[in-house]
Design a protein around this motif. Structure first.
Motif, mmCIF file in Angstrom:
data_model
loop_
_atom_site.group_PDB
_atom_site.id
_atom_site.type_symbol
_atom_site.label_atom_id
_atom_site.label_comp_id
_atom_site.label_asym_id
_atom_site.label_seq_id
_atom_site.Cartn_x
_atom_site.Cartn_y
_atom_site.Cartn_z
ATOM 1 N N UNK A 17 -7.256 -39.786 -13.850
ATOM 2 C CA UNK A 17 -7.902 -39.008 -12.649
ATOM 3 C C UNK A 17 -6.928 -38.223 -11.770
ATOM 4 N N UNK A 18 -7.076 -36.977 -11.597
ATOM 5 C CA UNK A 18 -5.953 -36.522 -10.558
ATOM 6 C C UNK A 18 -6.467 -36.470 -9.126
ATOM 7 N N UNK A 31 -5.156 -40.345 3.357
ATOM 8 C CA UNK A 31 -5.715 -40.994 2.395
ATOM 9 C C UNK A 31 -5.729 -40.063 1.052
ATOM 10 N N UNK A 32 -5.831 -40.634 -0.233
ATOM 11 C CA UNK A 32 -6.093 -39.983 -1.411
ATOM 12 C C UNK A 32 -7.290 -39.670 -1.601
ATOM 13 N N UNK A 102 -1.300 -36.761 -7.632
ATOM 14 C CA UNK A 102 -0.729 -37.743 -8.566
ATOM 15 C C UNK A 102 -1.743 -38.019 -9.531
ATOM 16 N N UNK A 103 -1.566 -38.280 -11.020
ATOM 17 C CA UNK A 103 -2.490 -38.697 -11.923
ATOM 18 C C UNK A 103 -2.469 -40.222 -11.922
ATOM 19 N N UNK A 110 -8.852 -48.941 -7.823
ATOM 20 C CA UNK A 110 -9.023 -49.808 -6.646
ATOM 21 C C UNK A 110 -7.832 -49.884 -5.639
ATOM 22 N N UNK A 111 -6.713 -50.001 -6.256
ATOM 23 C CA UNK A 111 -5.247 -49.883 -5.204
ATOM 24 C C UNK A 111 -5.035 -48.966 -4.563
ATOM 25 N N UNK A 112 -5.864 -47.921 -4.595
ATOM 26 C CA UNK A 112 -5.346 -46.419 -3.864
ATOM 27 C C UNK A 112 -6.390 -46.421 -2.659
ATOM 28 N N UNK A 113 -5.893 -46.079 -1.536
ATOM 29 C CA UNK A 113 -6.617 -45.770 -0.273
ATOM 30 C C UNK A 113 -7.372 -44.572 -0.376
ATOM 31 N N UNK A 114 -8.708 -44.572 -0.007
ATOM 32 C CA UNK A 114 -9.572 -43.480 -0.400
ATOM 33 C C UNK A 114 -10.201 -43.488 1.028
ATOM 34 N N UNK A 115 -10.830 -41.949 1.344
ATOM 35 C CA UNK A 115 -11.863 -42.061 2.637
ATOM 36 C C UNK A 115 -13.023 -43.013 2.160
#
Length: 133
Positions: A17-18, A31-32, A102-103, A110-115
């Motif tokens: 996912x992009x 945040x991504x 980033x793809x 789960x390792x990415x920091x999202x809002x």
């Protein structure tokens, strides 16, 4: 309290996912996020999604379908996220507003920091991973 209605694109490519990085000047900056933007008055969600992804990423959505609808309340605003799966597009994604892209493998989200408002999207993507590809 301000309310925002946002069209969000979950742009899929195989098991990936992009994501776009929010500017540090934005709400929930650094945040991504799944790309998208505000729906203008009188605009349909599908039209807003196509417009925002063209403006932000230089891609033209050719196939998309509704995925989920979320409401989230932050201390300073309430957001309604109208999330669509983008399963086909033309063009090569580029951060036209200077945002890094980033793809990411769906399994690694789960390792990415999202809002905070994006967490249910991550959960549903990971639950549905076998159905999406």
């Amino acid at each position: 309290m301000p309310q925002l209605h946002v069209a969000v694109g979950v742009i899929l490519r195989k098991q990936q996912v992009l994501l776009a990085l929010r500017s540090s000047k934005q709400h929930q900056g650094g945040k991504w996020e799944f790309p998208g933007g505000k729906i203008e008055p009188g605009e349909t969600v599908a039209a807003a999604l196509k417009r925002e992804l063209q403006e932000e990423l230089a891609i033209t959505v050719t196939q998309a379908e509704p995925f989920m609808l979320l409401q989230h309340t932050y201390p300073e605003r309430q957001v309604t996220l109208d999330i669509w799966l983008v399963t086909a597009f033309s063009g090569t994604p580029a951060g036209l507003e200077g945002q890094p892209l980033q793809w990411v493998n769906i399994a690694d989200l789960a390792d990415i920091q999202f809002p905070d408002a994006n967490q249910p999207i991550v959960t549903k993507l990971q639950q549905d991973i076998g159905l999406l590809v």
